[in-house]
Design an enzyme around this catalytic site. Structure first.
Site, PDB file in Angstrom:
ATOM      1  N   SER A 138       1.401  65.380  48.895  1.00  0.00           N
ATOM      2  CA  SER A 138       1.338  64.423  49.995  1.00  0.00           C
ATOM      3  C   SER A 138       1.452  63.022  49.432  1.00  0.00           C
ATOM      4  O   SER A 138       1.074  62.763  48.283  1.00  0.00           O
ATOM      5  CB  SER A 138       0.002  64.561  50.747  1.00  0.00           C
ATOM      6  OG  SER A 138      -0.184  63.507  51.677  1.00  0.00           O
TER       7      SER A 138
ATOM      8  N   TYR B  73      -9.168  64.413  50.487  1.00  0.00           N
ATOM      9  CA  TYR B  73      -7.860  65.042  50.688  1.00  0.00           C
ATOM     10  C   TYR B  73      -6.834  64.461  49.719  1.00  0.00           C
ATOM     11  O   TYR B  73      -6.103  65.186  49.038  1.00  0.00           O
ATOM     12  CB  TYR B  73      -7.398  64.828  52.134  1.00  0.00           C
ATOM     13  CG  TYR B  73      -5.989  65.303  52.388  1.00  0.00           C
ATOM     14  CD1 TYR B  73      -5.715  66.651  52.601  1.00  0.00           C
ATOM     15  CD2 TYR B  73      -4.918  64.410  52.399  1.00  0.00           C
ATOM     16  CE1 TYR B  73      -4.422  67.096  52.827  1.00  0.00           C
ATOM     17  CE2 TYR B  73      -3.622  64.839  52.627  1.00  0.00           C
ATOM     18  CZ  TYR B  73      -3.374  66.183  52.836  1.00  0.00           C
ATOM     19  OH  TYR B  73      -2.099  66.623  53.050  1.00  0.00           O
TER      20      TYR B  73
END
Length: 260
Positions: A150, A162
């Site tokens: 990501s 995350y």
């Protein structure tokens, strides 16, 4: 037909990027094992592939945290198609949200920490190490790994934990690329920005509205939301022989976000 005759395992095939990749890879000649934790959605993906006339696709239920499940998916590819050529470790769960807001890092619980690390990092790691074992066993100086990371692993964006797990995926990708270059195994990652999928939204299908598209599009210099197909096409390129001399790359699919 960029993957004609290739035996491919796709993790997270039941929705989002995994479903888009399953369809796009099938259209490009891949023979697929579609793996997902949610059996019903995974079977739907295989049904969509077969509706387009592609018969080399099988569904297998897989929890990427469990080594035995990941091994079973790889074994299914070898059993059905004789070998493993590509694994797309499209793995990840979203940052924890409570009271309609991302949980700050100082408010993260042990359970939050364990869950994100187990799925986002260990899940990708399981796919990588078991695929590498199979590639080495085949002994033909070949094999491709594509991981889903990501842009949150490249810059400070979104939930801190995350982003840290996705940063770990990027470093895993780079390290494995160098460690396995001598064996002809390529390892790369796709790094999407804001996509309109069910990621983090629960089990009900997310309704895509013009307002939602506009909100996501404003996050990116090109002004468009990132689609699952955008990410899947990037993964297709990295998985194919068109990228035969590319390894260790974390490829942003972000409408220019990281460059801004």
């Amino acid at each position: 037909m960029l993957l004609e005759g290739k035996s491919v395992v796709i993790m997270g095939a039941g929705s989002g990027v995994g479903r888009a990749a399953s369809l796009i890879f099938a259209r490009n000649g891949a023979k697929l094992i579609c793996a997902d934790l949610v059996a019903e959605r995974n079977e739907e993906t295989v049904g969509l592939i077969r509706e387009e006339g592609f018969t080399d696709a099988q569904a297998i239920t897989c929890n990427v945290v469990k080594e035995a499940d990941v091994q079973a998916a790889i074994d299914a590819a070898v059993s059905a198609y004789g070998r493993l050529d590509v694994i797309f470790n499209n793995v990840g769960i979203a940052s924890p949200v409570r009271n309609n807001a991302l949980v700050r890092f100082d408010e993260i619980t042990d359970e939050d920490f364990d869950q994100l690390n187990d799925v986002n990092f260990r899940g990708v790691g399981n796919g990588c190490r078991l695929a590498i074992r199979q590639f080495l066993k085949q002994g033909d100086h070949n094999g491709v790994i594509v991981n889903t990371a990501s842009v949150a692993g490249m810059v400070g964006w979104g939930g801190v934990l995350y982003g840290a797990t996705k940063g770990a995926v990027i470093q895993l990708t780079r390290g494995l690329a160098i460690e396995n270059a001598k064996n002809g195994i390529r390892v790369n990652a796709v790094c999407p920005a804001g996509m309109i999928t069910n990621f983090g939204a629960g089990s009900a299908p997310r309704v895509v509205t013009p307002e939602l598209e506009s909100m996501y599009g404003k996050q990116h210099p090109l002004g468009m939301p990132i689609s699952p197909e955008d990410c899947a096409n990037a993964a297709l390129f990295l998985a194919s022989d068109m990228a035969r001399n590319i390894t260790g790359v974390a490829l942003p699919v972000d409408g220019g976000y990281v460059a801004a």
